[in-house]
Design a protein around this motif. Structure first.
Motif, PDB file in Angstrom:
ATOM      1  N   LEU A   1       6.390  11.231   9.499  1.00 23.98           N
ATOM      2  CA  LEU A   1       7.072  10.238   8.667  1.00 23.98           C
ATOM      3  C   LEU A   1       6.144   9.072   8.331  1.00 23.98           C
ATOM      4  N   PHE A   2       5.336   8.655   9.306  1.00 25.78           N
ATOM      5  CA  PHE A   2       4.352   7.595   9.074  1.00 25.78           C
ATOM      6  C   PHE A   2       3.364   7.994   7.982  1.00 25.78           C
ATOM      7  N   ALA A   3       2.803   9.197   8.080  1.00 26.99           N
ATOM      8  CA  ALA A   3       1.796   9.645   7.110  1.00 26.99           C
ATOM      9  C   ALA A   3       2.401   9.836   5.717  1.00 26.99           C
ATOM     10  N   VAL A   4       3.591  10.388   5.650  1.00 18.81           N
ATOM     11  CA  VAL A   4       4.234  10.597   4.353  1.00 18.81           C
ATOM     12  C   VAL A   4       4.554   9.258   3.699  1.00 18.81           C
ATOM     13  N   THR A   5       4.979   8.281   4.498  1.00 18.88           N
ATOM     14  CA  THR A   5       5.247   6.942   3.964  1.00 18.88           C
ATOM     15  C   THR A   5       3.978   6.314   3.399  1.00 18.88           C
ATOM     16  N   VAL A   6       2.871   6.492   4.091  1.00 20.05           N
ATOM     17  CA  VAL A   6       1.594   5.955   3.592  1.00 20.05           C
ATOM     18  C   VAL A   6       1.213   6.620   2.272  1.00 20.05           C
ATOM     19  N   PHE A   7       1.308   7.947   2.224  1.00 18.83           N
ATOM     20  CA  PHE A   7       0.964   8.650   0.984  1.00 18.83           C
ATOM     21  C   PHE A   7       1.873   8.251  -0.167  1.00 18.83           C
ATOM     22  N   ALA A   8       3.163   8.069   0.097  1.00 18.16           N
ATOM     23  CA  ALA A   8       4.110   7.718  -0.958  1.00 18.16           C
ATOM     24  C   ALA A   8       3.913   6.286  -1.443  1.00 18.16           C
ATOM     25  N   SER A   9       3.306   5.426  -0.636  1.00 14.51           N
ATOM     26  CA  SER A   9       3.118   4.030  -1.042  1.00 14.51           C
ATOM     27  C   SER A   9       1.848   3.806  -1.867  1.00 14.51           C
ATOM     28  N   ILE A  10       0.953   4.759  -1.907  1.00 14.97           N
ATOM     29  CA  ILE A  10      -0.327   4.581  -2.605  1.00 14.97           C
ATOM     30  C   ILE A  10      -0.150   4.305  -4.102  1.00 14.97           C
ATOM     31  N   PRO A  11       0.721   5.012  -4.830  1.00 11.89           N
ATOM     32  CA  PRO A  11       0.887   4.661  -6.253  1.00 11.89           C
ATOM     33  C   PRO A  11       1.380   3.237  -6.473  1.00 11.89           C
ATOM     34  N   PHE A  12       2.208   2.733  -5.566  1.00  7.44           N
ATOM     35  CA  PHE A  12       2.694   1.361  -5.715  1.00  7.44           C
ATOM     36  C   PHE A  12       1.573   0.360  -5.435  1.00  7.44           C
ATOM     37  N   LEU A  13       0.676   0.701  -4.527  1.00  6.95           N
ATOM     38  CA  LEU A  13      -0.499  -0.141  -4.308  1.00  6.95           C
ATOM     39  C   LEU A  13      -1.388  -0.152  -5.542  1.00  6.95           C
ATOM     40  N   ARG A  14      -1.512   1.005  -6.197  1.00 11.73           N
ATOM     41  CA  ARG A  14      -2.301   1.078  -7.430  1.00 11.73           C
ATOM     42  C   ARG A  14      -1.690   0.216  -8.529  1.00 11.73           C
ATOM     43  N   ILE A  15      -0.363   0.267  -8.648  1.00 12.18           N
ATOM     44  CA  ILE A  15       0.310  -0.543  -9.658  1.00 12.18           C
ATOM     45  C   ILE A  15       0.070  -2.024  -9.373  1.00 12.18           C
ATOM     46  N   GLY A  16       0.172  -2.414  -8.115  1.00 12.91           N
ATOM     47  CA  GLY A  16      -0.058  -3.813  -7.753  1.00 12.91           C
ATOM     48  C   GLY A  16      -1.480  -4.251  -8.036  1.00 12.91           C
ATOM     49  N   LEU A  17      -2.455  -3.405  -7.682  1.00 12.32           N
ATOM     50  CA  LEU A  17      -3.851  -3.751  -7.954  1.00 12.32           C
ATOM     51  C   LEU A  17      -4.115  -3.807  -9.452  1.00 12.32           C
ATOM     52  N   GLY A  18      -3.523  -2.882 -10.202  1.00 10.77           N
ATOM     53  CA  GLY A  18      -3.686  -2.910 -11.652  1.00 10.77           C
ATOM     54  C   GLY A  18      -3.124  -4.175 -12.270  1.00 10.77           C
ATOM     55  N   ASN A  19      -1.996  -4.642 -11.753  1.00  9.90           N
ATOM     56  CA  ASN A  19      -1.412  -5.890 -12.264  1.00  9.90           C
ATOM     57  C   ASN A  19      -2.279  -7.090 -11.909  1.00  9.90           C
ATOM     58  N   ILE A  20      -2.857  -7.094 -10.724  1.00  6.44           N
ATOM     59  CA  ILE A  20      -3.743  -8.201 -10.337  1.00  6.44           C
ATOM     60  C   ILE A  20      -4.981  -8.228 -11.221  1.00  6.44           C
ATOM     61  N   VAL A  21      -5.587  -7.059 -11.449  1.00  8.26           N
ATOM     62  CA  VAL A  21      -6.774  -6.996 -12.296  1.00  8.26           C
ATOM     63  C   VAL A  21      -6.418  -7.371 -13.728  1.00  8.26           C
ATOM     64  N   GLY A  22      -5.233  -6.973 -14.184  1.00 11.74           N
ATOM     65  CA  GLY A  22      -4.803  -7.323 -15.526  1.00 11.74           C
ATOM     66  C   GLY A  22      -4.626  -8.817 -15.716  1.00 11.74           C
ATOM     67  N   MET A  23      -4.276  -9.525 -14.656  1.00 12.40           N
ATOM     68  CA  MET A  23      -4.109 -10.977 -14.755  1.00 12.40           C
ATOM     69  C   MET A  23      -5.443 -11.705 -14.854  1.00 12.40           C
ATOM     70  N   LEU A  24      -6.525 -11.085 -14.374  1.00 12.81           N
ATOM     71  CA  LEU A  24      -7.828 -11.756 -14.379  1.00 12.81           C
ATOM     72  C   LEU A  24      -8.378 -11.942 -15.786  1.00 12.81           C
ATOM     73  N   GLY A  25      -8.048 -11.041 -16.676  1.00 13.84           N
ATOM     74  CA  GLY A  25      -8.476 -11.198 -18.065  1.00 13.84           C
ATOM     75  C   GLY A  25      -9.881 -10.697 -18.318  1.00 13.84           C
ATOM     76  N   GLU A  26     -10.342 -10.951 -19.527  1.00 18.07           N
ATOM     77  CA  GLU A  26     -11.621 -10.416 -19.977  1.00 18.07           C
ATOM     78  C   GLU A  26     -12.825 -11.157 -19.429  1.00 18.07           C
ATOM     79  N   ARG A  27     -12.617 -12.286 -18.840  1.00 18.36           N
ATOM     80  CA  ARG A  27     -13.770 -13.025 -18.326  1.00 18.36           C
ATOM     81  C   ARG A  27     -14.449 -12.294 -17.177  1.00 18.36           C
ATOM     82  N   TYR A  28     -13.684 -11.527 -16.422  1.00 17.37           N
ATOM     83  CA  TYR A  28     -14.236 -10.886 -15.236  1.00 17.37           C
ATOM     84  C   TYR A  28     -14.581  -9.425 -15.466  1.00 17.37           C
ATOM     85  N   PHE A  29     -13.857  -8.776 -16.350  1.00 15.93           N
ATOM     86  CA  PHE A  29     -14.078  -7.350 -16.584  1.00 15.93           C
ATOM     87  C   PHE A  29     -14.160  -7.087 -18.079  1.00 15.93           C
TER      88      PHE A  29
END
Length: 182
Positions: free
Chosen positions: A30-58
Motif C-alpha cells: 500500500l505504501f509503494a502503490v501510494t507513492v507511485f500514484a502520487s507521482i503525477p500530482f507531483l509533476r503537476i505541482g512542479l509544472g505549475n511552479i515552473v510555469g509561474m517563474l516565467g520566461e526570465r528563467y527558462f
C-alpha cells in the motif's frame, strides 16, 4: 518524527539489517502503490511552479517540451485509479522475480516479505522522475542502488550474491520505469 520516516533512506544498511517488519506485506504494498500514484500530482505541482517563474528563467520551448505531459488533476486521478491494480501486481511480480534471483544466487534464506519490504521501500526513488530529461534514468539507477543496499542488509549476504540479482533486474526496472514515467 521526520528522522524516523527518513531512516531507511539515510541509513539503509542499519535500517534493513535490524529486520524491521512493523508493516505487513499488504502495508508495504500500500505504501509503494501510494507513492507511485502520487507521482503525477507531483509533476503537476512542479509544472505549475515552473510555469509561474516565467520566461526570465527558462526558454519557452524548454518549458513546453519538459512539461508537455501536463494533465488536469481530475484526469491524473482517473488515470491513477485505473493503474493501482497494475502497480500492485507489478510490484508483486517484481518481488517474486527478485526473490527467485536471490534464491538462485544462494543468498541467506530471508522471507519473501523481507524482499518485498526492500522493493516497496525503494519505490520513493521514482519520485525523481518528476524532473525532466534525466529524472527517469536517475530514478532507475538510484532505485537499483538502494535496492542493492537494502537487499544485502536484509538477506545478510555478500555483494557477489546481491549485485547479479539487481543487475539482472535492471532491464525490467528500466523498461517499466520508462513506460510508466516517461
Amino acid at each position: 518524527m521526520p528522522v524516523t520516516l527518513l531512516e531507511p533512506y539515510l541509513r539503509p544498511t542499519k535500517f534493513f539489517s535490524a529486520q524491521h517488519s512493523s508493516r505487513s506485506l499488504l502495508g508495504n504494498l500500500l505504501f509503494a502503490v501510494t507513492v507511485f500514484a502520487s507521482i503525477p500530482f507531483l509533476r503537476i505541482g512542479l509544472g505549475n511552479i515552473v510555469g509561474m517563474l516565467g520566461e526570465r528563467y527558462f526558454d519557452p520551448h524548454v518549458v513546453i517540451f519538459a512539461f508537455s505531459l501536463w494533465q488536469t488533476p481530475l484526469a491524473a486521478a482517473q488515470q491513477q485509479v485505473m493503474l493501482v491494480p497494475f502497480y500492485a501486481i507489478g510490484l508483486l511480480l517484481f518481488g517474486i522475480w527478485l526473490h527467485g534471483l536471490l534464491w538462485l544466487a544462494g543468498g541467506k534464506k530471508a522471507s519473501f516479505t523481507a524482499t518485498m519490504q526492500c522493493v516497496c521501500y525503494a519505490a520513493p526513488c521514482f519520485c525523481l522522475t518528476i524532473f525532466p530529461y534525466s529524472g527517469t534514468l536517475t530514478a532507475e539507477v538510484y532505485f537499483s542502488i538502494f535496492l542493492a543496499y537494502s537487499l544485502r542488509a536484509t538477506h545478510d549476504t555478500r555483494w557477489s550474491r546481491v549485485l547479479p540479482a539487481v543487475a539482472l533486474s535492471f532491464p525490467v526496472v528500466f523498461i517499466v520505469g520508462n513506460l510508466l514515467f516517461p
